[in-house]
Enzyme design. Structure first.
Site, mmCIF file in Angstrom:
data_model
loop_
_atom_site.group_PDB
_atom_site.id
_atom_site.type_symbol
_atom_site.label_atom_id
_atom_site.label_comp_id
_atom_site.label_asym_id
_atom_site.label_seq_id
_atom_site.Cartn_x
_atom_site.Cartn_y
_atom_site.Cartn_z
ATOM 1 N N HIS A 63 0.146 7.195 -9.495
ATOM 2 C CA HIS A 63 0.006 6.016 -10.353
ATOM 3 C C HIS A 63 -1.331 5.342 -10.105
ATOM 4 O O HIS A 63 -2.083 5.754 -9.229
ATOM 5 C CB HIS A 63 1.185 5.060 -10.152
ATOM 6 C CG HIS A 63 1.296 4.454 -8.781
ATOM 7 N ND1 HIS A 63 1.417 5.199 -7.630
ATOM 8 C CD2 HIS A 63 1.327 3.150 -8.384
ATOM 9 C CE1 HIS A 63 1.527 4.381 -6.585
ATOM 10 N NE2 HIS A 63 1.464 3.146 -7.011
ATOM 11 N N HIS A 65 -2.214 2.294 -9.029
ATOM 12 C CA HIS A 65 -2.492 1.285 -8.001
ATOM 13 C C HIS A 65 -3.627 1.802 -7.106
ATOM 14 O O HIS A 65 -3.691 2.999 -6.793
ATOM 15 C CB HIS A 65 -1.236 0.998 -7.167
ATOM 16 C CG HIS A 65 -0.278 0.073 -7.875
ATOM 17 N ND1 HIS A 65 1.059 0.004 -7.551
ATOM 18 C CD2 HIS A 65 -0.479 -0.823 -8.882
ATOM 19 C CE1 HIS A 65 1.642 -0.898 -8.344
ATOM 20 N NE2 HIS A 65 0.737 -1.407 -9.157
ATOM 21 N N ASP A 67 -4.428 1.842 -4.038
ATOM 22 C CA ASP A 67 -4.259 2.592 -2.788
ATOM 23 C C ASP A 67 -3.948 4.072 -3.040
ATOM 24 O O ASP A 67 -3.834 4.853 -2.105
ATOM 25 C CB ASP A 67 -3.183 1.953 -1.895
ATOM 26 C CG ASP A 67 -1.845 1.768 -2.574
ATOM 27 O OD1 ASP A 67 -1.825 1.483 -3.787
ATOM 28 O OD2 ASP A 67 -0.801 1.896 -1.892
ATOM 29 N N HIS A 68 -3.850 4.457 -4.328
ATOM 30 C CA HIS A 68 -3.585 5.867 -4.657
ATOM 31 C C HIS A 68 -4.734 6.495 -5.439
ATOM 32 O O HIS A 68 -4.708 7.694 -5.702
ATOM 33 C CB HIS A 68 -2.277 5.988 -5.456
ATOM 34 C CG HIS A 68 -1.096 5.520 -4.666
ATOM 35 N ND1 HIS A 68 -0.183 6.374 -4.090
ATOM 36 C CD2 HIS A 68 -0.714 4.265 -4.310
ATOM 37 C CE1 HIS A 68 0.719 5.678 -3.424
ATOM 38 N NE2 HIS A 68 0.420 4.385 -3.550
ATOM 39 N N HIS A 143 8.822 2.476 -10.052
ATOM 40 C CA HIS A 143 7.902 1.564 -9.362
ATOM 41 C C HIS A 143 7.628 0.371 -10.285
ATOM 42 O O HIS A 143 8.361 0.140 -11.241
ATOM 43 C CB HIS A 143 6.638 2.368 -9.023
ATOM 44 C CG HIS A 143 5.715 1.706 -8.064
ATOM 45 N ND1 HIS A 143 6.126 0.944 -7.000
ATOM 46 C CD2 HIS A 143 4.340 1.714 -7.992
ATOM 47 C CE1 HIS A 143 5.071 0.502 -6.334
ATOM 48 N NE2 HIS A 143 3.985 0.949 -6.912
ATOM 49 N N ASP A 212 4.868 5.881 -5.241
ATOM 50 C CA ASP A 212 5.693 4.779 -4.744
ATOM 51 C C ASP A 212 6.958 4.674 -5.609
ATOM 52 O O ASP A 212 6.887 4.862 -6.820
ATOM 53 C CB ASP A 212 4.934 3.474 -4.844
ATOM 54 C CG ASP A 212 3.651 3.461 -4.006
ATOM 55 O OD1 ASP A 212 3.418 4.415 -3.259
ATOM 56 O OD2 ASP A 212 2.876 2.504 -4.116
ATOM 57 N N HIS A 270 3.619 5.946 3.601
ATOM 58 C CA HIS A 270 3.285 4.743 2.852
ATOM 59 C C HIS A 270 3.739 3.509 3.647
ATOM 60 O O HIS A 270 4.343 2.579 3.134
ATOM 61 C CB HIS A 270 3.938 4.763 1.455
ATOM 62 C CG HIS A 270 3.304 3.822 0.470
ATOM 63 N ND1 HIS A 270 3.787 2.557 0.238
ATOM 64 C CD2 HIS A 270 2.230 3.942 -0.347
ATOM 65 C CE1 HIS A 270 3.044 1.960 -0.680
ATOM 66 N NE2 HIS A 270 2.089 2.784 -1.046
HETATM 67 ZN ZN LIG Z 1 1.060 2.424 -2.874
HETATM 68 ZN ZN LIG Z 2 2.053 1.287 -6.025
#
Ligand SMILES: [Zn+2]
Ligand SMILES: [Zn+2]
Length: 312
Positions: A63, A65, A67-68, A143, A212, A270
């Protein structure tokens, strides 16, 4: 063709802290080298973990976000600087194309290689990659924004050649192809059946990536019976409400999911930056499920061994 490995590159969640980094991992199978998620700094940690960046030919993004995905523009830029010419396919949810095209446009990034960006909005299970003996499928996670999970399924028809025998008999590439087709070989020692050069098949192994996501029993229909499950364990059970509110799972819930799905091994990850020590998360997941593994960054795991109950 025996290799089926998982290398953890980043095991943390949003904030890089305590020596942990945002999400990224690499699956290798035969000549398939697949990066799953690409958090900030991923490219710098590939080589120390034993992954050559140019080997990667498929990238799966769960996805959008940060952090990915914040490591992805940098990786693509480096590929061009280093003169990559091999094609690269990137799969992810809707929005991926706009994200990358706007960064490529605003930063005047040239792309030196054929780049395919494929957006997927799976309803159930969608098959996205088919290789000689392995398939990759995508499915929806639960998510805050559109988020895709992935399953790697080895096919059962895997033929394992006995390399020592091939060497001993000095088979030519044409003869090896004939062995793979199950044909007899004409040899100076006489006619030899292909079975002489073939090992017992290994049981097929599968791997699912779920991050996530909230705890969602609908996932069971997709991940039921996979060999090894990576399921996020962002929080401890005491923060279950926060996990639900932010679209994440607790370690206890991940353990429950692994038990209900009947998998052989659960890999946690995670981890929230609020936990310096992740051991309590591992233990909490272990209340509901017996074979729980901590994601250690830089470590390469043999998925066949994990499926057999081993720890590496
Ligand atoms: Zn994440
Ligand atoms: Zn996320």
């Amino acid at each position: 063709m025996d290799e089926f490995t998982l290398t953890i590159i980043g095991s943390g969640s949003a904030l890089p802290m305590h020596g942990r980094h945002p999400s990224a991992q690499v699956i290798q199978y035969d000549d398939l080298c697949c990066l799953i998620d690409c958090g900030e700094g991923t490219q710098e940690r590939l080589r120390p973990a034993g992954v050559r960046p140019f080997q990667i030919d498929i990238i799966l993004i769960s996805h959008l976000h940060g952090d990915h995905i914040f490591g992805l523009p940098g990786l693509l830029s480096s590929y061009t600087h280093l003169g990559r010419t091999e094609p690269l396919s990137i799969f992810g949810p809707v929005g991926l194309k706009g994200f990358l095209e706007s960064i490529i446009g605003y930063t005047e990034m040239t792309v030196s290689f054929p780049l395919s960006i494929i957006e997927e909005s799976p309803v159930g299970l969608n098959r996205i990659v088919v290789r000689e003996n392995i398939e990759i499928w995508t499915f929806p996670l639960y998510h805050r924004i559109a988020c895709n999970g992935y399953v790697f399924r080895e096919l059962s028809s895997n033929i394992r050649l006995n390399k020592d025998r091939l060497h001993e008999y000095g088979l030519t590439p044409v003869q090896i192809k004939a062995v793979k087709r199950g044909e007899e070989i004409e040899h100076s020692r006489g006619r030899i059946p292909s079975s002489v050069f073939i090992l017992q098949p290994l049981p097929p192994v599968s791997y699912a990536y779920c991050s996530d996501t909230r705890f969602d029993q609908c996932l069971l229909t997709v991940i039921q019976g996979v060999s090894v499950l990576y399921h996020e364990t962002t929080f401890m059970n005491e923060l279950e409400e926060m996990a639900d509110h932010t679209g994440h799972s607790t370690a206890g819930q991940a353990g429950m999911m692994a038990a209900e799905a009947g998998v052989s091994c659960l890999i946690t990850g995670h981890y929230s930056s609020r936990y310096k020590d992740v051991q309590p998360l591992i233990e909490e997941a272990g209340v509901n499920f017996r074979h729980v593994i901590e994601s250690e960054e830089g470590k390469k795991y043999n998925l066949r061994n994990l499926a057999k109950g081993l720890t590496h």
